[in-house]
Each structure stands twice: as C-alpha cells, then as structure tokens.
Scaffold this motif. Structure first.
Motif, short mmCIF file in Angstrom:
data_model
loop_
_atom_site.label_atom_id
_atom_site.label_comp_id
_atom_site.label_asym_id
_atom_site.label_seq_id
_atom_site.Cartn_x
_atom_site.Cartn_y
_atom_site.Cartn_z
N ASP A 1 34.37 22.60 38.41
CA ASP A 1 35.45 22.20 38.18
C ASP A 1 36.16 23.60 37.57
N ALA A 2 37.01 24.37 38.56
CA ALA A 2 37.58 25.46 37.88
C ALA A 2 39.26 25.54 38.43
N GLU A 3 39.87 26.30 37.96
CA GLU A 3 41.39 26.35 38.19
C GLU A 3 41.46 27.96 37.92
N GLN B 1 49.16 43.00 36.22
CA GLN B 1 49.26 41.57 37.03
C GLN B 1 47.61 41.22 36.95
N PHE B 2 47.24 39.93 36.48
CA PHE B 2 45.94 39.53 36.70
C PHE B 2 45.72 38.06 37.12
N THR B 3 44.86 37.76 37.70
CA THR B 3 44.36 36.46 38.09
C THR B 3 43.42 35.94 37.16
N LEU B 4 43.75 34.70 36.57
CA LEU B 4 43.01 34.04 35.49
C LEU B 4 41.94 32.81 36.18
N VAL B 5 40.92 32.93 36.05
CA VAL B 5 39.96 31.90 36.55
C VAL B 5 39.33 31.08 35.30
N TYR B 6 39.45 29.69 35.27
CA TYR B 6 38.79 29.58 34.02
C TYR B 6 37.99 28.04 34.42
N CYS B 7 37.15 27.72 33.70
CA CYS B 7 36.36 26.25 33.87
C CYS B 7 37.10 25.21 33.18
N LYS B 8 37.43 24.25 33.98
CA LYS B 8 38.12 23.26 33.21
C LYS B 8 37.33 22.19 32.23
N SER C 1 36.63 31.69 30.70
CA SER C 1 37.38 32.26 31.70
C SER C 1 37.29 33.73 31.95
N GLU C 2 37.74 34.34 33.15
CA GLU C 2 37.62 35.54 33.55
C GLU C 2 38.97 36.05 34.07
N PHE C 3 39.35 37.27 33.61
CA PHE C 3 40.55 37.94 34.30
C PHE C 3 40.02 38.80 35.33
N TYR C 4 40.87 38.83 36.61
CA TYR C 4 40.65 39.65 37.71
C TYR C 4 42.04 40.47 37.91
N ASN C 5 41.75 41.83 38.32
CA ASN C 5 43.07 42.49 38.80
C ASN C 5 43.45 41.92 39.97
N LYS C 6 44.98 41.59 39.90
CA LYS C 6 45.52 40.61 40.86
C LYS C 6 45.46 41.55 42.33
N GLU C 7 45.64 42.77 42.30
CA GLU C 7 45.32 43.49 43.61
C GLU C 7 43.95 43.31 44.29
N ALA C 8 42.84 43.41 43.49
CA ALA C 8 41.80 43.22 43.67
C ALA C 8 41.29 41.66 44.33
N SER C 9 41.83 40.85 43.36
CA SER C 9 41.61 39.39 43.68
C SER C 9 42.31 38.80 45.13
#
Length: 68
Positions: A13-15, A36-43, A48-56
């Motif tokens: 269950d992640a967002e 700019q980053f995309t954050l993915v986190y376990c609910k 959580s982990e951050f990913y460079n928005k361009e790479a993500s």
C-alpha cells in the motif's frame, strides 16, 4: 503494484506525491524551488524515497520503490 512490497514492512500500500525543493546558495536565499521530485511512501510504515522528477517520468516509480 509489486508483490515484493515495501522494503521495510512488506506492505504493498503505497502512494506518490510531487514536491519541489530549493537548492543551495542563491536559490536557497531567494527561496527558488528549482528541484522537482516524486515522493513515494509506504502508507503502512511511512518509509519514503525521493526520485528525480525527470528520471521518474521515464518509468513507474512504484517499480523503483518496490525494487522491480
């Protein structure tokens, strides 16, 4: 989503969310949020982990998060 789950608790269950941050130096002083980053986190556990928005944008960040 992956069957492997969160590397900390095993939950699937992640967002994701998008965040902006300032850099160092002049951008920090002027509060220019140029990273700019995309954050993915376990609910379940909050890991959580951050990913460079361009790479993500090249792939599914949930695959990166769950280790696929």
């Amino acid at each position: 989503m992956s069957e492997r789950g969160c590397i900390k608790c095993g939950s699937t269950d992640a967002e994701q969310n998008h965040v902006s941050m300032t850099g160092s130096g002049l951008s920090n002083i002027l509060d220019v949020q140029n990273h700019q980053f995309t954050l993915v986190y376990c609910k379940n556990c909050g890991y959580s982990e951050f990913y460079n928005k361009e790479a993500s944008e090249e792939g599914d960040v949930f695959d990166y998060f769950f280790g696929n």
